[in-house]
Motif scaffolding. Structure first.
Motif, PDB file in Angstrom:
ATOM      1  N   ILE A   1       0.845  -1.192   0.000  1.00 16.77           N
ATOM      2  CA  ILE A   1       0.000   0.000   0.000  1.00 16.77           C
ATOM      3  C   ILE A   1       0.880   1.242   0.000  1.00 16.77           C
ATOM      4  O   ILE A   1       1.792   1.383   0.817  1.00 16.77           O
ATOM      5  CB  ILE A   1      -0.925   0.018   1.238  1.00 16.77           C
ATOM      6  N   LYS A   2       0.609   2.130  -0.936  1.00 19.51           N
ATOM      7  CA  LYS A   2       1.340   3.390  -1.007  1.00 19.51           C
ATOM      8  C   LYS A   2       0.528   4.501  -0.367  1.00 19.51           C
ATOM      9  O   LYS A   2      -0.665   4.634  -0.640  1.00 19.51           O
ATOM     10  CB  LYS A   2       1.634   3.747  -2.460  1.00 19.51           C
ATOM     11  N   HIS A   3       1.168   5.236   0.522  1.00 20.64           N
ATOM     12  CA  HIS A   3       0.515   6.360   1.196  1.00 20.64           C
ATOM     13  C   HIS A   3       0.935   7.654   0.508  1.00 20.64           C
ATOM     14  O   HIS A   3       2.127   7.984   0.457  1.00 20.64           O
ATOM     15  CB  HIS A   3       0.888   6.409   2.674  1.00 20.64           C
ATOM     16  N   SER A   4      -0.006   8.370  -0.050  1.00 18.78           N
ATOM     17  CA  SER A   4       0.317   9.619  -0.731  1.00 18.78           C
ATOM     18  C   SER A   4       0.581  10.730   0.275  1.00 18.78           C
ATOM     19  O   SER A   4       0.006  10.743   1.373  1.00 18.78           O
ATOM     20  CB  SER A   4      -0.837  10.033  -1.653  1.00 18.78           C
ATOM     21  N   THR A   5       1.467  11.627  -0.082  1.00 15.82           N
ATOM     22  CA  THR A   5       1.762  12.779   0.776  1.00 15.82           C
ATOM     23  C   THR A   5       0.668  13.818   0.604  1.00 15.82           C
ATOM     24  O   THR A   5       0.337  14.178  -0.532  1.00 15.82           O
ATOM     25  CB  THR A   5       3.110  13.402   0.390  1.00 15.82           C
ATOM     26  N   PRO A   6       0.070  14.283   1.700  1.00 15.71           N
ATOM     27  CA  PRO A   6      -0.986  15.291   1.560  1.00 15.71           C
ATOM     28  C   PRO A   6      -0.478  16.523   0.825  1.00 15.71           C
ATOM     29  O   PRO A   6       0.661  16.948   1.009  1.00 15.71           O
ATOM     30  CB  PRO A   6      -1.359  15.614   3.017  1.00 15.71           C
ATOM     31  N   ALA A   7      -1.317  17.055  -0.021  1.00 18.10           N
ATOM     32  CA  ALA A   7      -0.938  18.260  -0.753  1.00 18.10           C
ATOM     33  C   ALA A   7      -0.778  19.429   0.206  1.00 18.10           C
ATOM     34  O   ALA A   7      -1.496  19.545   1.207  1.00 18.10           O
ATOM     35  CB  ALA A   7      -2.003  18.583  -1.798  1.00 18.10           C
ATOM     36  N   ALA A   8       0.185  20.299  -0.090  1.00 15.19           N
ATOM     37  CA  ALA A   8       0.399  21.475   0.741  1.00 15.19           C
ATOM     38  C   ALA A   8      -0.748  22.460   0.551  1.00 15.19           C
ATOM     39  O   ALA A   8      -1.299  22.602  -0.545  1.00 15.19           O
ATOM     40  CB  ALA A   8       1.721  22.142   0.371  1.00 15.19           C
ATOM     41  N   ARG A   9      -1.100  23.130   1.631  1.00 18.28           N
ATOM     42  CA  ARG A   9      -2.054  24.233   1.525  1.00 18.28           C
ATOM     43  C   ARG A   9      -1.367  25.382   0.800  1.00 18.28           C
ATOM     44  O   ARG A   9      -0.201  25.682   1.081  1.00 18.28           O
ATOM     45  CB  ARG A   9      -2.472  24.667   2.928  1.00 18.28           C
ATOM     46  N   VAL A  10      -2.062  26.031  -0.127  1.00 19.79           N
ATOM     47  CA  VAL A  10      -1.483  27.110  -0.924  1.00 19.79           C
ATOM     48  C   VAL A  10      -2.169  28.420  -0.547  1.00 19.79           C
ATOM     49  O   VAL A  10      -3.403  28.527  -0.572  1.00 19.79           O
ATOM     50  CB  VAL A  10      -1.644  26.839  -2.433  1.00 19.79           C
ATOM     51  N   VAL A  11      -1.351  29.429  -0.184  1.00 20.70           N
ATOM     52  CA  VAL A  11      -1.880  30.745   0.178  1.00 20.70           C
ATOM     53  C   VAL A  11      -1.005  31.817  -0.448  1.00 20.70           C
ATOM     54  O   VAL A  11       0.113  31.555  -0.899  1.00 20.70           O
ATOM     55  CB  VAL A  11      -1.932  30.943   1.716  1.00 20.70           C
ATOM     56  N   ASP A  12      -1.517  33.024  -0.478  1.00 21.52           N
ATOM     57  CA  ASP A  12      -0.734  34.146  -1.000  1.00 21.52           C
ATOM     58  C   ASP A  12       0.218  34.693   0.056  1.00 21.52           C
ATOM     59  O   ASP A  12       1.392  34.966  -0.234  1.00 21.52           O
ATOM     60  CB  ASP A  12      -1.672  35.251  -1.493  1.00 21.52           C
ATOM     61  N   VAL A  13      -0.284  34.908   1.274  1.00 23.15           N
ATOM     62  CA  VAL A  13       0.543  35.434   2.362  1.00 23.15           C
ATOM     63  C   VAL A  13       0.263  34.632   3.623  1.00 23.15           C
ATOM     64  O   VAL A  13      -0.901  34.427   3.989  1.00 23.15           O
ATOM     65  CB  VAL A  13       0.259  36.926   2.642  1.00 23.15           C
ATOM     66  N   ALA A  14       1.324  34.196   4.290  1.00 29.89           N
ATOM     67  CA  ALA A  14       1.203  33.523   5.582  1.00 29.89           C
ATOM     68  C   ALA A  14       1.890  34.368   6.649  1.00 29.89           C
ATOM     69  O   ALA A  14       2.964  34.931   6.409  1.00 29.89           O
ATOM     70  CB  ALA A  14       1.837  32.135   5.541  1.00 29.89           C
TER      71      ALA A  14
END
Length: 392
Positions: A2-15
């Motif tokens: 079983i392959k576990h995918s890496t969760p996608a990063a949250r994308v924002v303009d400014v953090a």
């Protein structure tokens, strides 16, 4: 397998990393820009603790707010703007964030800080009063006044409620579309060429621009600042007076008191039974906020009580409560407000116990740097180049 995918990063303009004193104000400024322009600007705050907590520099019931800057004439316009913004935030939040009690500085005649503030008041035509020793005794009998003392009252000054202010700015930012991740630790910042990757305990974030307002934890995230910053520690203390009515905001301004051998500051009674009097206690600076002092000895508490009673003879010298707060400190006590990482990371640090009164304006400066790359509130003394060579 079983392959576990890496969760996608949250994308924002400014953090905004660190939603405390200045971070909450930067978040508010960014979200205000988002609302006013009806844009889709994605704004995210990341805070390692909760909305309001006891670990940062801002807690302690009250902070002295001054307008006539003794620290330099170029700072008075920023303080005038900060006053406008404190009042605006109070209206939006329906909270009395700025108590307009004024602020008085009492010191031996000729004290340079007092006269620097007086010069600023005269230059910018600020409402103020100047007292000799006899005037002080008549107007403010709470104080012990020595022969030769003089006083300067900054009438536009007062006291800000810091916990309420951080709470109000954070809530207003969220109401205007910002998001905040609380109880989330940032472990690293990595410029990517197109933005900055932020690794956190809740997963990765990809941001076009990052604002770092992590206070005493700043050097942990930006190690290059460790040679410019130490963690200073400030003690606050509260005492009970014989007559509380003389120490309420209607009769006592916020204050600074200087003797030849001691500096103190404080605020009128907000809780209705005690008055904040905080003589400067020399606590060790540290490089790591985890190693900061968390308690005071009986000897230190007795010294605080002796000095507090020296200022206000009617006080009981036993503190009814006290606390210790960390803050990042620069060698010359000028803040660092600048960018690194090819302009994709903005930093505010090194407030040196003097940042809260400026917070709405320094927050706006950081928002400006994130959105346009420049700010009218930036100053050559705040740059990394200045701090790398503060006498050059």
């Amino acid at each position: 397998m079983i392959k576990h995918s890496t969760p996608a990063a949250r994308v924002v303009d400014v953090a905004v990393v660190g939603v405390g004193t200045i971070g909450s104000m930067a978040l508010w400024a960014l979200s205000t820009a988002r609302r006013r322009s009806a844009s889709t600007l994605r704004v995210l705050g990341i805070e390692q603790y909760g909305t309001v907590h006891t670990h940062g520099a801002f807690t302690g019931e009250s902070r002295l707010f001054r307008v006539a800057a003794k620290e330099g004439r170029h700072l008075t316009p920023a303080l005038l703007e900060a006053r406008t913004r404190w009042l605006e935030l109070g209206r939006l939040a329906a909270r009395d964030l700025l108590i307009p009690a004024g602020a008085i500085h009492i010191a031996p005649s000729g004290h340079p800080d007092l006269h620097a503030a007086l010069s600023a008041a005269e230059e910018f035509d600020l409402p103020h009063r100047h007292f000799d020793a006899d005037d002080l005794r008549r107007q403010y009998p709470q104080f012990a006044v020595d022969h030769g003392d003089e006083g300067f009252l900054d009438e536009l000054a007062g006291v800000v409620r810091p916990e309420s202010a951080v709470f109000a700015a954070s809530r207003q930012a969220q109401a205007d579309g910002a998001e905040v991740l609380y109880n989330t630790v940032v472990t690293s910042l990595s410029p990517t060429g197109t933005g900055v990757r932020i690794e956190t305990s809740a997963g990765a974030v990809e941001a076009g621009h990052v604002i770092v307002t992590a206070g005493p934890w700043t050097a942990r995230l930006v190690p290059g600042l460790s040679r410019m910053l130490t963690v200073a520690n400030f003690a606050l203390a509260w005492f009970m007076p014989a007559d509380i009515s003389a120490f309420l905001p209607a009769r006592l301004p916020g204050f600074m008191r200087d003797f030849g051998d001691m500096h103190a500051f404080g605020a009128p009674s907000i809780d209705g039974f005690s008055v904040k009097v905080s003589p400067h206690l020399h606590l060790p600076t540290v490089a790591n906020p985890a190693r900061r002092p968390m308690t005071l000895s009986r000897e230190q508490l007795r010294w605080l009580g002796t000095q507090a009673q020296r200022i206000f003879p009617s006080l009981d010298p036993e503190p009814v409560r006290w606390s210790v707060h960390p803050d990042s400190q620069s060698p010359d006590s000028r803040p660092i407000i600048d960018t690194i990482g090819e302009g994709r990371i903005s930093i505010a640090a090194g407030m040196s116990g003097n940042g809260f009164k400026f917070a709405p304006v320094w927050g706006q400066a950081l928002a400006d740097l994130a959105l346009t790359g420049a700010s009218p509130w930036q100053d050559a003394e705040f740059t990394l180049a200045h701090h790398a060579d503060p006498v050059g």
